[in-house]
Motif scaffolding. Structure first.
Motif, mmCIF file in Angstrom:
data_model
loop_
_atom_site.group_PDB
_atom_site.id
_atom_site.type_symbol
_atom_site.label_atom_id
_atom_site.label_comp_id
_atom_site.label_asym_id
_atom_site.label_seq_id
_atom_site.Cartn_x
_atom_site.Cartn_y
_atom_site.Cartn_z
ATOM 1 N N ALA A 157 0.893 9.684 -5.070
ATOM 2 C CA ALA A 157 -0.295 10.342 -4.265
ATOM 3 C C ALA A 157 -0.996 9.687 -4.225
ATOM 4 O O ALA A 157 -2.287 9.223 -3.266
ATOM 5 C CB ALA A 157 -0.954 11.623 -5.447
ATOM 6 N N ALA A 158 -1.498 8.587 -5.005
ATOM 7 C CA ALA A 158 -2.569 7.532 -4.704
ATOM 8 C C ALA A 158 -2.294 6.448 -3.489
ATOM 9 O O ALA A 158 -3.011 6.631 -2.823
ATOM 10 C CB ALA A 158 -2.147 6.425 -6.132
ATOM 11 N N VAL A 159 -0.722 6.813 -3.169
ATOM 12 C CA VAL A 159 -0.559 5.324 -1.783
ATOM 13 C C VAL A 159 -1.475 6.683 -0.615
ATOM 14 O O VAL A 159 -2.075 6.257 0.017
ATOM 15 C CB VAL A 159 0.623 5.311 -1.976
ATOM 16 N N HIS A 160 -1.138 7.811 -1.264
ATOM 17 C CA HIS A 160 -0.791 8.819 0.397
ATOM 18 C C HIS A 160 -2.905 8.911 0.345
ATOM 19 O O HIS A 160 -2.761 9.020 1.329
ATOM 20 C CB HIS A 160 -0.489 9.724 -0.396
ATOM 21 N N SER A 161 -3.151 8.838 -0.647
ATOM 22 C CA SER A 161 -4.730 8.928 -0.884
ATOM 23 C C SER A 161 -5.512 7.333 0.268
ATOM 24 O O SER A 161 -6.895 7.751 -0.154
ATOM 25 C CB SER A 161 -5.369 9.292 -1.622
ATOM 26 N N VAL A 162 -4.888 6.496 0.356
ATOM 27 C CA VAL A 162 -5.279 4.922 0.947
ATOM 28 C C VAL A 162 -6.427 5.116 2.166
ATOM 29 O O VAL A 162 -7.566 4.513 1.820
ATOM 30 C CB VAL A 162 -4.458 4.018 1.261
ATOM 31 N N SER B 60 3.802 -2.162 5.008
ATOM 32 C CA SER B 60 2.605 -0.843 4.398
ATOM 33 C C SER B 60 2.816 -0.284 2.965
ATOM 34 O O SER B 60 2.128 0.086 2.321
ATOM 35 C CB SER B 60 1.155 -0.360 5.156
ATOM 36 N N SER B 61 3.616 0.466 3.557
ATOM 37 C CA SER B 61 4.514 1.015 2.496
ATOM 38 C C SER B 61 4.720 0.145 1.142
ATOM 39 O O SER B 61 5.496 0.983 -0.074
ATOM 40 C CB SER B 61 5.728 1.726 2.823
ATOM 41 N N MET B 62 5.125 -0.483 2.056
ATOM 42 C CA MET B 62 5.349 -1.883 0.026
ATOM 43 C C MET B 62 4.535 -2.618 -0.435
ATOM 44 O O MET B 62 4.194 -2.879 -1.368
ATOM 45 C CB MET B 62 6.504 -2.982 0.749
ATOM 46 N N LEU B 63 3.153 -2.502 0.520
ATOM 47 C CA LEU B 63 2.005 -3.153 -0.066
ATOM 48 C C LEU B 63 1.245 -2.117 -0.592
ATOM 49 O O LEU B 63 0.072 -2.605 -1.724
ATOM 50 C CB LEU B 63 1.525 -4.063 0.788
ATOM 51 N N LEU B 64 0.982 -1.530 -0.307
ATOM 52 C CA LEU B 64 0.368 -0.161 -0.655
ATOM 53 C C LEU B 64 0.183 0.148 -2.068
ATOM 54 O O LEU B 64 -0.909 0.728 -2.604
ATOM 55 C CB LEU B 64 -0.138 0.512 0.654
ATOM 56 N N PRO B 65 1.078 0.581 -2.534
ATOM 57 C CA PRO B 65 1.369 0.394 -4.114
ATOM 58 C C PRO B 65 0.574 -0.244 -4.559
ATOM 59 O O PRO B 65 0.139 -0.507 -5.915
ATOM 60 C CB PRO B 65 3.018 0.811 -3.992
ATOM 61 N N LEU B 66 1.093 -1.865 -4.427
ATOM 62 C CA LEU B 66 0.271 -2.311 -5.301
ATOM 63 C C LEU B 66 -1.112 -2.754 -5.196
ATOM 64 O O LEU B 66 -1.936 -3.161 -6.335
ATOM 65 C CB LEU B 66 0.332 -4.247 -5.012
ATOM 66 N N LEU B 67 -1.910 -2.662 -4.291
ATOM 67 C CA LEU B 67 -3.100 -2.256 -3.708
ATOM 68 C C LEU B 67 -3.533 -1.166 -4.454
ATOM 69 O O LEU B 67 -5.025 -1.244 -5.104
ATOM 70 C CB LEU B 67 -3.688 -2.259 -1.762
ATOM 71 N N ALA B 68 -3.077 -0.113 -4.863
ATOM 72 C CA ALA B 68 -3.455 0.936 -5.484
ATOM 73 C C ALA B 68 -3.304 0.947 -6.910
ATOM 74 O O ALA B 68 -4.180 1.813 -7.522
ATOM 75 C CB ALA B 68 -3.050 2.836 -5.053
ATOM 76 N N ALA B 69 -2.189 -0.128 -7.244
ATOM 77 C CA ALA B 69 -2.154 -0.419 -8.666
ATOM 78 C C ALA B 69 -3.438 -1.387 -9.067
ATOM 79 O O ALA B 69 -3.421 -1.368 -10.397
ATOM 80 C CB ALA B 69 -0.542 -0.032 -8.932
ATOM 81 N N GLY B 70 -3.241 -2.122 -7.883
ATOM 82 C CA GLY B 70 -4.463 -3.437 -8.796
ATOM 83 C C GLY B 70 -5.660 -2.846 -8.578
ATOM 84 O O GLY B 70 -5.869 -3.530 -9.185
ATOM 85 N N THR B 71 -6.112 -2.207 -8.080
ATOM 86 C CA THR B 71 -7.210 -1.244 -7.934
ATOM 87 C C THR B 71 -7.614 -0.579 -9.029
ATOM 88 O O THR B 71 -8.326 -0.849 -10.090
ATOM 89 C CB THR B 71 -7.702 -0.505 -7.170
#
Length: 198
Positions: free
Chosen positions: A74-79, A143-154
């Motif tokens: 859900a966090a990735v889809h709300s990026v 983007s599909s591999m890095l966005l979880p890291l971006l969302a999780a990092g935040t």
């Protein structure tokens, strides 16, 4: 050893041991299980047990054995929406600061230039969600591999700032409880990452 542990547990449950004695007992038991000289093992037990506690609680609440994995999805889809919000805030602030050079204009124009610039930048920033979505589509699969890291990092930064950075002076059980959100998030990223990479 087992008899002493059982006796101490019964005394703690019946209220015959004080809080300080219970905390000291938990600390000495943890030290006995994981010796002081094995710092790596102590770190692993501390963080691993916190992650399992948080994962188990999420499993119990949501009924999903993957724990935080759906939350990561859900966090990735709300990026795009979150990115548009950040761009809106940063753009409004930057426009407010940049319009400072024009505040010397005469009359009402000098007073209105900074709020007008900030509002204009904010209105522009609100419309950037489709642009972020297009960039994500154009940069797939990265983007599909890095966005979880971006969302999780935040989220991890927020957890660390709100709890972990303030917990160093707290007692060991409270420090462990303060680590649960960050450790659960890390485990959720680990469970979600293979799905995002496929």
């Amino acid at each position: 050893m087992a008899k002493g542990t059982a006796r101490a547990t019964i005394q703690a449950l019946t209220g015959r041991l004080g809080r300080a004695q219970v905390v000291a007992g938990i600390t000495s038991a943890a030290t006995a299980v994981v010796p002081v000289d094995s710092r790596g093992r102590r770190w692993l037990v501390h963080n691993g047990s916190a992650a399992l506690a948080g994962h188990g609680a999420l499993w119990l609440v949501t009924g999903n054995p993957m724990g935080a994995e759906p939350l990561m999805a859900a966090a990735v889809h709300s990026v795009p929406d979150c990115g548009a919000f950040v761009i809106t805030c940063v753009g409004a602030y930057a426009a407010w600061k940049a319009a400072r050079v024009l505040r010397g204009l005469p009359g009402l124009l000098g007073l209105a230039v900074r709020p007008a610039a900030a509002l204009g930048a904010a209105f522009w920033g609100q419309g950037t969600a489709p642009l972020i979505t297009e960039v994500m589509a154009a940069t797939a699969p990265w983007s599909s591999m890095l966005l979880p890291l971006l969302a999780a990092g935040t989220l991890a930064g927020i957890c660390w700032w709100a709890l972990d950075s303030r917990s160093s002076a707290w007692r060991a059980p409270v420090r462990w409880a303060a680590r649960i959100p960050l450790a659960t998030l890390a485990l959720g990223v680990g469970l979600y990452a293979p799905g995002g990479a496929l």
